[in-house]
Design an enzyme around this catalytic site. Structure first.
Site, PDB file in Angstrom:
ATOM      1  N   ARG A  35     -12.737  -4.437  -7.441  1.00 27.04           N
ATOM      2  CA  ARG A  35     -12.507  -4.393  -9.102  1.00 27.04           C
ATOM      3  C   ARG A  35     -14.066  -4.753  -9.425  1.00 27.04           C
ATOM      4  NH1 ARG A  35      -6.797  -6.927 -10.457  1.00 27.04           N
ATOM      5  NH2 ARG A  35      -5.693  -4.711 -10.511  1.00 27.04           N
ATOM      6  N   LYS A 198      12.879   3.723  -6.248  1.00 24.66           N
ATOM      7  CA  LYS A 198      13.725   3.943  -7.232  1.00 24.66           C
ATOM      8  C   LYS A 198      13.457   4.898  -8.320  1.00 24.66           C
ATOM      9  CE  LYS A 198      15.763  -0.865  -7.623  1.00 24.66           C
ATOM     10  NZ  LYS A 198      15.839  -1.995  -8.347  1.00 24.66           N
ATOM     11  N   GLY A 354       0.160   0.842  -7.985  1.00 26.13           N
ATOM     12  CA  GLY A 354       0.492  -0.163  -6.782  1.00 26.13           C
ATOM     13  C   GLY A 354       0.461   0.185  -5.244  1.00 26.13           C
ATOM     14  N   GLY A 377      -0.162  -0.913 -13.294  1.00 25.86           N
ATOM     15  CA  GLY A 377       0.716  -0.427 -14.751  1.00 25.86           C
ATOM     16  C   GLY A 377      -0.199   0.432 -15.584  1.00 25.86           C
TER      17      GLY A 377
HETATM   18  P1  AMP Z   1       7.925   1.385  -5.633  1.00 24.55           P
HETATM   19  O1  AMP Z   1       7.545  -0.112  -6.086  1.00 24.55           O
HETATM   20  O2  AMP Z   1       9.009   1.992  -6.474  1.00 24.55           O
HETATM   21  O3  AMP Z   1       6.800   2.267  -5.851  1.00 24.55           O
HETATM   22  O4  AMP Z   1       8.354   1.274  -4.291  1.00 24.55           O
HETATM   23  C1  AMP Z   1       7.466   1.197  -3.156  1.00 24.55           C
HETATM   24  C2  AMP Z   1       8.421   0.621  -2.003  1.00 24.55           C
HETATM   25  O5  AMP Z   1       9.210   1.506  -1.823  1.00 24.55           O
HETATM   26  C3  AMP Z   1       7.458   0.334  -0.730  1.00 24.55           C
HETATM   27  O6  AMP Z   1       7.519  -0.948  -0.639  1.00 24.55           O
HETATM   28  C4  AMP Z   1       8.255   1.120   0.315  1.00 24.55           C
HETATM   29  O7  AMP Z   1       8.870   0.322   1.560  1.00 24.55           O
HETATM   30  C5  AMP Z   1       9.788   1.322  -0.258  1.00 24.55           C
HETATM   31  N1  AMP Z   1      10.222   2.458   0.217  1.00 24.55           N
HETATM   32  C6  AMP Z   1       9.842   3.789   0.638  1.00 24.55           C
HETATM   33  N2  AMP Z   1      10.761   4.540   1.006  1.00 24.55           N
HETATM   34  C7  AMP Z   1      12.064   3.928   1.205  1.00 24.55           C
HETATM   35  C8  AMP Z   1      13.323   3.874   1.988  1.00 24.55           C
HETATM   36  N3  AMP Z   1      13.416   5.122   2.321  1.00 24.55           N
HETATM   37  N4  AMP Z   1      14.154   2.973   1.933  1.00 24.55           N
HETATM   38  C9  AMP Z   1      13.995   1.800   1.277  1.00 24.55           C
HETATM   39  N5  AMP Z   1      12.596   1.515   0.567  1.00 24.55           N
HETATM   40  C10 AMP Z   1      11.783   2.507   0.579  1.00 24.55           C
END
Ligand code: AMP
Length: 396
Positions: A35, A198, A354, A377
């Site tokens: 940064r 999610k 992220g 973000g």
């Molecule tokens: P996000 O913060 O929503 O972008 O999610 C990132 C996280 O999703 C990472 O820590 C990954 O480990 C998790 N992730 C990716 N694929 C899977 C999966 N098949 N099951 C559970 N967690 C997952």
């Protein structure tokens, strides 16, 4: 877009909002100075014009209290080493000491103000505080993309006090150009890869980008909500049961927008959420009871590779497997390889948000894609189609 390149800063004192919210170890040593390095071009432009630079930033979450561990004094040496200039430091961001330090600043010099968040007024977007900051400079530059989604005193309110002399820094301009290249002027075919855990956190992004893209690759934990909605057996895989109808709606909207959706066809499954767990590859629609999908399978990796090598513009947000566990990182690594290869073939690739940024840095793909966003973000909110307060403040 008015940037620092549109003005000559000779003999001007320029207040530059940067994002030096850098990670530090237990001894407060900076562990990643990306940064700091990112704003070097903006600072050089001002210095070369014959101006002086007053850097302002926050660090951590001191919540309005003066706390030693959040003092910017602790990063002065690192800032100086990375920027390649001596750095003067003043122990407050407003008031007599700050005014005096600014007065004494000579062309070619850089002054770093103490942590803005030692004053609650910063995060409250207090107008008086913004005005006091504004007294320190003749011009205002925002080069803090990482905090552009916050309506804080130094990121947006302060701009009111600089009608003709407010500008985007070059980092900010590059971030905005990269997003534009994907969502507005991207060469077709445009492919977005969305992964992560999610669907619920990515809905607004999906809805906003559908009109701009040709292909949507959905991977990671969020894919299982789609697979279940389509009638698949997903065992114990991550799922948001209340989002099943929404998943179908998204697929219908994609069809309306003539976007091809690519879901994984196979997955690496395990019996528990554990790196040492036994694993195997199965059809993603036929996951046995008691097993969960933790990575993209071999066929899916090939399927995504084909789409990516035929893309001219690529946006990637979110890992497509649990890459933090080495045994379930291969799918995301293969994806990184495909994006690197597509980039080599001339595609423009933007990685943002992220975890995917953490991934590309950890596995060395940051040099092999076209652009890695410095804002988590802020990047996600831009993809959601929101006008960020820090950007609106300069534009309006
Ligand atoms: P996000 O913060 O929503 O972008 O999610 C990132 C996280 O999703 C990472 O820590 C990954 O480990 C998790 N992730 C990716 N694929 C899977 C999966 N098949 N099951 C559970 N967690 C997952």
């Amino acid at each position: 877009m008015k940037t620092v390149n549109d003005f000559n800063f000779q003999n001007k004192k320029v207040l530059v909002r940067v994002d030096f919210n850098v990670p530090q170890d237990a001894e407060l040593k900076v562990t990643d100075s990306t940064r700091i390095a990112a704003v070097k071009p903006t600072i050089e432009k001002i210095l070369q014009d014959g101006g002086s630079v007053i850097l302002m930033t926050h660090l951590g979450r001191p919540k309005g209290a003066v706390k030693e561990e959040f003092s910017l004094k602790n990063i002065v040496d690192e800032v100086s080493a990375v920027l390649g200039h001596p750095i003067k430091f003043v122990e407050d961001s407003i008031g007599d000491v700050a005014v005096e330090a600014s007065k004494n600043l000579q062309p070619g010099e850089i002054l770093l103000l103490e942590n803005l968040r030692f004053h609650n007024e910063e995060e409250n977007g207090d107008e008086k505080f913004a005005e006091q900051l504004s007294l320190l400079g003749d011009a205002y530059v925002n080069d803090a993309f990482g905090t552009a989604h916050r309506a804080h005193a130094s990121t947006s309110v302060i701009a009111e006090f600089f009608h003709e002399t407010k500008f985007f820094g070059l980092l900010m301009a590059n971030e905005l150009k990269a997003i534009d290249k994907v969502l507005k002027s991207g060469e077709k075919p445009v492919t977005a890869i969305l992964g992560g855990s999610k669907v619920s956190t990515k809905i607004t992004i999906i809805e906003n980008i559908l009109p701009a893209i040709d292909n949507l690759i959905i991977g990671g934990g969020m894919a299982f909500t789609f697979i279940k909605a389509l009638g698949g057996k997903i065992g114990n895989s991550l799922v948001e049961d209340d989002k099943l109808p929404l998943a179908l709606e998204i697929l219908a909207k994609a069809k309306e927008n003539k976007v091809s959706v690519h879901l994984p066809s196979d997955t690496v499954i395990a019996e528990s959420f554990n790196n040492e767990s036994e694993s195997k590859v199965v059809d993603i629609y036929e996951i046995p009871e008691g097993w969960m999908g933790l990575d993209a399978g071999t066929k899916s990796r090939e399927q995504f590779n084909d789409v990516l090598l035929n893309s001219r513009t690529i946006l990637w947000n979110g890992p497509i497997g649990v890459f933090e566990m080495p045994n379930f990182a291969a799918g995301t690594i293969a994806l990184g390889e495909s994006i690197a290869e597509a980039t080599k073939l001339g595609a423009f690739s933007l990685v943002g948000g992220g975890d995917s940024v953490a991934f590309v840095k950890q596995f060395g793909y940051d040099e092999k894609v076209s652009y890695v966003s410095t804002g988590g973000g802020a990047m996600l909110e831009s993809l959601e189609g929101l006008e960020l307060p820090g950007i609106a403040a300069i534009n309006n």
